[in-house]
Write a protein that holds these residues in place. Structure first.
Motif, short mmCIF file in Angstrom:
data_model
loop_
_atom_site.label_atom_id
_atom_site.label_comp_id
_atom_site.label_asym_id
_atom_site.label_seq_id
_atom_site.Cartn_x
_atom_site.Cartn_y
_atom_site.Cartn_z
N LEU A 112 0.81 -1.21 0.00
CA LEU A 112 0.00 0.00 0.00
C LEU A 112 0.85 1.27 0.00
O LEU A 112 0.33 2.37 0.09
CB LEU A 112 -0.95 0.01 1.20
N SER A 113 2.17 1.13 -0.13
CA SER A 113 3.04 2.31 -0.08
C SER A 113 3.38 2.80 -1.48
O SER A 113 3.37 2.04 -2.46
CB SER A 113 4.33 1.98 0.66
N LEU A 114 3.68 4.07 -1.60
CA LEU A 114 4.10 4.63 -2.87
C LEU A 114 5.47 4.09 -3.28
O LEU A 114 5.76 3.94 -4.46
CB LEU A 114 4.13 6.15 -2.81
N GLY A 115 6.30 3.77 -2.30
CA GLY A 115 7.61 3.17 -2.60
C GLY A 115 7.46 1.84 -3.31
O GLY A 115 8.18 1.54 -4.27
N TYR A 116 6.52 1.04 -2.87
CA TYR A 116 6.25 -0.25 -3.54
C TYR A 116 5.76 -0.01 -4.96
O TYR A 116 6.17 -0.70 -5.89
CB TYR A 116 5.21 -1.05 -2.75
N LEU A 117 4.92 0.99 -5.14
CA LEU A 117 4.40 1.32 -6.46
C LEU A 117 5.54 1.74 -7.39
O LEU A 117 5.60 1.33 -8.55
CB LEU A 117 3.35 2.42 -6.36
N LEU A 118 6.48 2.54 -6.90
CA LEU A 118 7.64 2.93 -7.71
C LEU A 118 8.49 1.71 -8.07
O LEU A 118 8.95 1.59 -9.21
CB LEU A 118 8.48 3.97 -6.96
N ASP A 119 8.69 0.80 -7.12
CA ASP A 119 9.44 -0.43 -7.41
C ASP A 119 8.73 -1.24 -8.49
O ASP A 119 9.36 -1.79 -9.39
CB ASP A 119 9.59 -1.28 -6.15
N LEU A 120 7.41 -1.34 -8.39
CA LEU A 120 6.62 -2.09 -9.35
C LEU A 120 6.73 -1.47 -10.75
O LEU A 120 6.93 -2.17 -11.74
CB LEU A 120 5.16 -2.15 -8.91
N MET A 121 6.62 -0.15 -10.83
CA MET A 121 6.71 0.52 -12.13
C MET A 121 8.11 0.33 -12.74
O MET A 121 8.24 0.15 -13.95
CB MET A 121 6.40 2.01 -12.00
N GLU A 122 9.13 0.34 -11.92
CA GLU A 122 10.49 0.09 -12.40
C GLU A 122 10.61 -1.31 -12.97
O GLU A 122 11.19 -1.53 -14.04
CB GLU A 122 11.47 0.27 -11.24
N GLU A 123 10.01 -2.26 -12.28
CA GLU A 123 10.04 -3.66 -12.74
C GLU A 123 9.28 -3.81 -14.06
O GLU A 123 9.76 -4.48 -14.99
CB GLU A 123 9.41 -4.53 -11.66
N VAL A 124 8.11 -3.18 -14.17
CA VAL A 124 7.33 -3.24 -15.41
C VAL A 124 8.11 -2.60 -16.56
O VAL A 124 8.18 -3.15 -17.66
CB VAL A 124 5.96 -2.55 -15.23
N GLN A 125 8.72 -1.46 -16.30
CA GLN A 125 9.50 -0.77 -17.33
C GLN A 125 10.62 -1.65 -17.84
O GLN A 125 10.82 -1.79 -19.05
CB GLN A 125 10.05 0.53 -16.76
N ALA A 126 11.34 -2.30 -16.94
CA ALA A 126 12.44 -3.18 -17.35
C ALA A 126 11.93 -4.39 -18.11
O ALA A 126 12.52 -4.81 -19.12
CB ALA A 126 13.24 -3.62 -16.11
N ASP A 127 10.81 -4.95 -17.67
CA ASP A 127 10.24 -6.12 -18.36
C ASP A 127 9.82 -5.76 -19.79
O ASP A 127 10.09 -6.50 -20.73
CB ASP A 127 9.02 -6.66 -17.60
#
Length: 185
Positions: A103-118
């Motif tokens: 539920l944190s914005l930090g997790y959301l940023l990590d997720l977006m980074e992962e999606v971008q790399a994928d």
């Protein structure tokens, strides 16, 4: 020309992140010589050539052809991609990472980074890349936020359970839900 070039090396970012080079790169969306780019930017061909050589060395621009002009070989250059994505890992997070709270914005940023790399790693030359992107806006009254988040989590968990077996093609599903800021309109 690739659609997207994903930059993960700091050297590439250092070459790219100079305003003059970004302008040269924009001019090279179409194949052009340094002389042609120089005329468009009101610069000297030598100055443009210097920047083009830096961009070529970093893999951001390609020499696509050559031609003879009054006995001199002139290169024709083109940008290597239509878009350039900088990996968030180039800067990284400042400070210690906290526990991955969904539920944190930090997790959301990590997720977006992962999606971008994928996405950057996908083979765009493949004959079929089944994918979907969905975006929308939902308005939820403050008193219903918890219920909305619960319903969303339940719906997704149902999909993960129903299609989470070991058979078939693997797909990654990432959903982001965040407050819409006033500057996102």
């Amino acid at each position: 020309m690739k659609d997207v070039l994903y930059l993960e090396q700091i050297e590439q970012a250092e070459v790219l992140l100079k305003p003059q080079r970004v302008e040269v790169l924009r001019q090279l969306a179409e194949p052009r010589t340094c002389t042609e780019v120089a005329a468009r930017l009101d610069q000297t061909p030598q100055r443009v050539y210097y920047h083009v050589k830096q961009l070529v060395a970093a893999g951001l621009v390609d020499l696509v052809n050559e031609r003879k002009v009054r006995g001199i070989t002139e290169g024709i250059y083109q940008a290597a991609a239509r878009s350039y994505w900088l990996s968030p890992r180039l800067v990284g997070r400042i400070g210690l990472r906290r526990a991955r709270d969904e539920l944190s914005l930090g997790y959301l940023l990590d997720l977006m980074e992962e999606v971008q790399a994928d996405i950057a790693g996908l083979d765009r030359a493949a004959p079929e890349l089944p994918s979907i992107g969905v975006s929308g806006e939902i308005r939820v009254p403050a008193e219903q936020r918890q219920q909305f988040m619960h319903d969303l989590q339940t719906a997704l968990q149902d999909l993960f359970t129903r299609y989470g077996g070991s058979e078939g093609d693997a797909f990654k599903l990432a959903v982001a839900c965040y407050p819409k800021g006033t500057n996102n309109e």
